[in-house]
Design an enzyme around this catalytic site. Structure first.
Site, PDB file in Angstrom:
ATOM      1  N   PHE A 162     -47.709  50.839  -3.344  1.00 49.73           N
ATOM      2  CA  PHE A 162     -47.250  51.486  -4.965  1.00 49.73           C
ATOM      3  C   PHE A 162     -47.025  52.897  -4.560  1.00 49.73           C
ATOM      4  O   PHE A 162     -47.703  53.569  -3.973  1.00 49.73           O
ATOM      5  CB  PHE A 162     -48.547  51.138  -5.997  1.00 49.73           C
ATOM      6  CG  PHE A 162     -48.105  51.661  -7.137  1.00 49.73           C
ATOM      7  CD1 PHE A 162     -47.637  50.855  -8.086  1.00 49.73           C
ATOM      8  CD2 PHE A 162     -48.475  52.925  -7.601  1.00 49.73           C
ATOM      9  CE1 PHE A 162     -47.317  51.282  -9.502  1.00 49.73           C
ATOM     10  CE2 PHE A 162     -48.156  53.540  -8.881  1.00 49.73           C
ATOM     11  CZ  PHE A 162     -47.605  52.703  -9.877  1.00 49.73           C
TER      12      PHE A 162
ATOM     13  N   ASP B  39     -47.735  58.035   2.212  1.00 49.94           N
ATOM     14  CA  ASP B  39     -47.945  58.150   0.774  1.00 49.94           C
ATOM     15  C   ASP B  39     -49.341  58.106   0.673  1.00 49.94           C
ATOM     16  O   ASP B  39     -50.020  57.182   0.684  1.00 49.94           O
ATOM     17  CB  ASP B  39     -47.348  57.042  -0.223  1.00 49.94           C
ATOM     18  CG  ASP B  39     -47.815  56.968  -1.513  1.00 49.94           C
ATOM     19  OD1 ASP B  39     -48.704  57.954  -1.846  1.00 49.94           O
ATOM     20  OD2 ASP B  39     -47.122  56.503  -2.592  1.00 49.94           O
TER      21      ASP B  39
ATOM     22  N   LYS C  36     -52.822  62.504  -7.305  1.00 51.77           N
ATOM     23  CA  LYS C  36     -54.092  62.135  -8.174  1.00 51.77           C
ATOM     24  C   LYS C  36     -55.200  63.128  -7.970  1.00 51.77           C
ATOM     25  O   LYS C  36     -55.153  63.953  -8.442  1.00 51.77           O
ATOM     26  CB  LYS C  36     -54.271  60.671  -7.449  1.00 51.77           C
ATOM     27  CG  LYS C  36     -53.398  59.709  -7.605  1.00 51.77           C
ATOM     28  CD  LYS C  36     -54.104  58.470  -7.980  1.00 51.77           C
ATOM     29  CE  LYS C  36     -53.284  57.487  -8.973  1.00 51.77           C
ATOM     30  NZ  LYS C  36     -52.343  56.599  -8.174  1.00 51.77           N
TER      31      LYS C  36
HETATM   32  C1  LIG Z   1     -50.835  56.596  -8.444  1.00 54.88           C
HETATM   33  C2  LIG Z   1     -50.059  56.527  -7.189  1.00 54.88           C
HETATM   34  C3  LIG Z   1     -48.842  56.837  -7.053  1.00 54.88           C
HETATM   35  C4  LIG Z   1     -48.148  57.424  -8.491  1.00 54.88           C
HETATM   36  O1  LIG Z   1     -48.478  58.606  -8.669  1.00 54.88           O
HETATM   37  P1  LIG Z   1     -48.101  59.205 -10.278  1.00 54.88           P
HETATM   38  O2  LIG Z   1     -48.905  60.430 -10.477  1.00 54.88           O
HETATM   39  O3  LIG Z   1     -48.760  58.153 -11.367  1.00 54.88           O
HETATM   40  O4  LIG Z   1     -46.609  59.371 -10.386  1.00 54.88           O
HETATM   41  C5  LIG Z   1     -48.034  56.824  -5.952  1.00 54.88           C
HETATM   42  N1  LIG Z   1     -48.447  56.420  -4.745  1.00 54.88           N
HETATM   43  C6  LIG Z   1     -49.710  55.987  -4.870  1.00 54.88           C
HETATM   44  C7  LIG Z   1     -50.263  55.374  -3.522  1.00 54.88           C
HETATM   45  C8  LIG Z   1     -50.442  56.088  -5.977  1.00 54.88           C
HETATM   46  O5  LIG Z   1     -51.720  55.426  -5.853  1.00 54.88           O
END
Ligand SMILES: *Cc1c(COP(=O)(O)O)cnc(C)c1O
Length: 402
Positions: A138, A223, A252
């Protein structure tokens, strides 16, 4: 306990009339929080084991962060990146001395990943534009980040995606190797998958990826929007495997709930983001930077990386004991305050069961009870939360006749 002036029902009525209904929301309006506890408009108390979907890494309203925001707000809220500002330099130093390289700031996880995708393409040149990502990853909802997110349900009705993304199963090195060709620029993945169900890969997988990328001249992008900022009991998730990426994205928890994203890249890559090629108006604003500085200082001062590891073992103890008792716990995946309890049956009903009893949790991918507790959760709060969650899982076991 509540300072709310409207009831939950009154707030919901306003949403029904004026807010686009693109979220499934619990029928409750939260009004106040303190650490791992929060209250709704009716004064009901909840133990929050998923505060801010992982953004509130120190729980609700951590005093040091509140104070830093208040002081910064009275001094400068926003200045554009055409100026130098002390807080941005300081937060960059805090992040990079705990990881590597140089920082670029933005406002969200998706935006950080957009920056990473652009940086990879800029560095590798126009003939190498493909990026390999992993199934059940994600990366966010903007088009680049969404194209990187290998989950068809999030692409539905939105095509075509940005060209150039190739998807491999997670934790399968050979599958990535098979996708590499002369046009490949980078591999982008989470060192621990979050939304995908708290999937922890083998260390050898990440180490193998590093070598594969080095051998083929590819950039390795982690990420760490969810796994970074202390979440796993180390400052950044990659530090468990000893594999340093070329680019890392954060958001986050990085500023304990204030909107903030960051991209860290090696010193060698940094010059590829030239003036004019990439920017973010709000990125690195003093308010978010002050919150980020206070967040990292609090984690350090209060020894919360070690504490998170201890609390992780406490969670593990509770769920291992339950596993001896009920047959529906398929797998237990815990890395610091990233916790997944996978059931062999759907787990969705656990959310409302726990909420009724004042405990907030998440279920992802249908069968995984997911918790992202605050790093400063207390042992008593772990015990209190696990008692309710374990009872919810027992109920599910009974209902499914297991
Ligand atoms: C939540 C999340 C995102 C997206 O972050 P947003 O601030 O909602 O754009 C991207 N990568 C990971 C691993 C996440 O958990």
């Amino acid at each position: 306990m509540s300072t709310a002036t409207l009831s939950s029902q009154q707030v919901i009525a306003k949403f029904d009339r004026y807010v686009i209904p693109n979220y499934r929301r619990y029928p409750v309006c939260l009004t106040r929080g303190e650490g791992s506890v929060c209250w709704d408009a009716e004064g009901k108390r909840y133990l929050d084991l998923f505060p801010g979907w992982g953004c509130n890494i120190l729980g609700h309203c951590p005093p040091a962060v509140v104070q830093a925001i208040q002081e910064q707000a009275a001094q400068l809220i926003h200045v554009p990146n055409s100026w130098y500002m002390e807080a941005q330099g300081e937060f960059a130093e805090i992040l990079c001395t705990r990881s590597f390289g140089k920082a670029f700031f933005c406002n969200s996880g998706a935006e950080a990943n957009e920056g990473a995708i652009k940086l990879a393409r800029l560095k590798q040149g126009p003939s190498r534009y493909k990026i390999i990502t992993c199934a059940n990853g994600f990366h966010g909802r903007t088009f680049g980040a969404l194209s990187a997110t290998a989950q068809p349900k999030y692409h539905e009705g939105l095509g075509p995606m940005l060209p150039g993304f190739r998807y491999a199963p997670y934790n399968d090195l050979a599958a990535i190797e098979r996708l590499i060709d002369a046009e490949t620029a980078a591999v982008l993945l989470e060192p621990v998958q979050g939304e995908g169900g708290v999937n922890i890969p083998d260390d050898s997988y990440l180490q193998g990826l590093r070598k594969l990328c080095d051998d083929h001249g590819l950039l390795l992008i982690f990420d760490e929007v969810q796994s970074g900022s202390g979440r796993t009991g180390k400052w950044f998730g990659y530090q468990h495997s000893g594999v340093q990426p070329d680019i890392m994205t954060l958001a986050k928890g990085v500023a304990a709930g204030v909107a903030c994203g960051a991209l860290i890249c090696t010193n060698e890559l940094a010059p590829s983001l030239k003036p004019g090629m990439h920017a973010s108006t709000f990125g690195g604003n003093p308010l978010a930077m002050a919150a980020g500085i206070a967040t990292f200082q609090t984690i350090e001062r209060e020894g919360l990386l070690d504490h998170a590891v201890k609390m992780a073992e406490r969670f593990r103890g509770h769920f291992e004991a339950l596993r001896q008792e009920v047959p529906i716990i398929q797998d237990l995946r815990i890395r610091g305050m990233m916790i997944g309890v996978e059931l062999s049956v759907p787990a969705g009903t656990a959310v409302s069961y726990c909420m009724e009893r004042g405990v907030l949790i998440n279920v992802t991918h249908d069968t995984v009870v997911r918790l992202l507790p605050a790093l400063n959760i207390s042992a008593e709060e772990v015990d209190e939360g696990c008692e309710v969650i374990c009872q919810a899982i027992r109920e599910i076991a009974e209902q499914t006749g297991s």
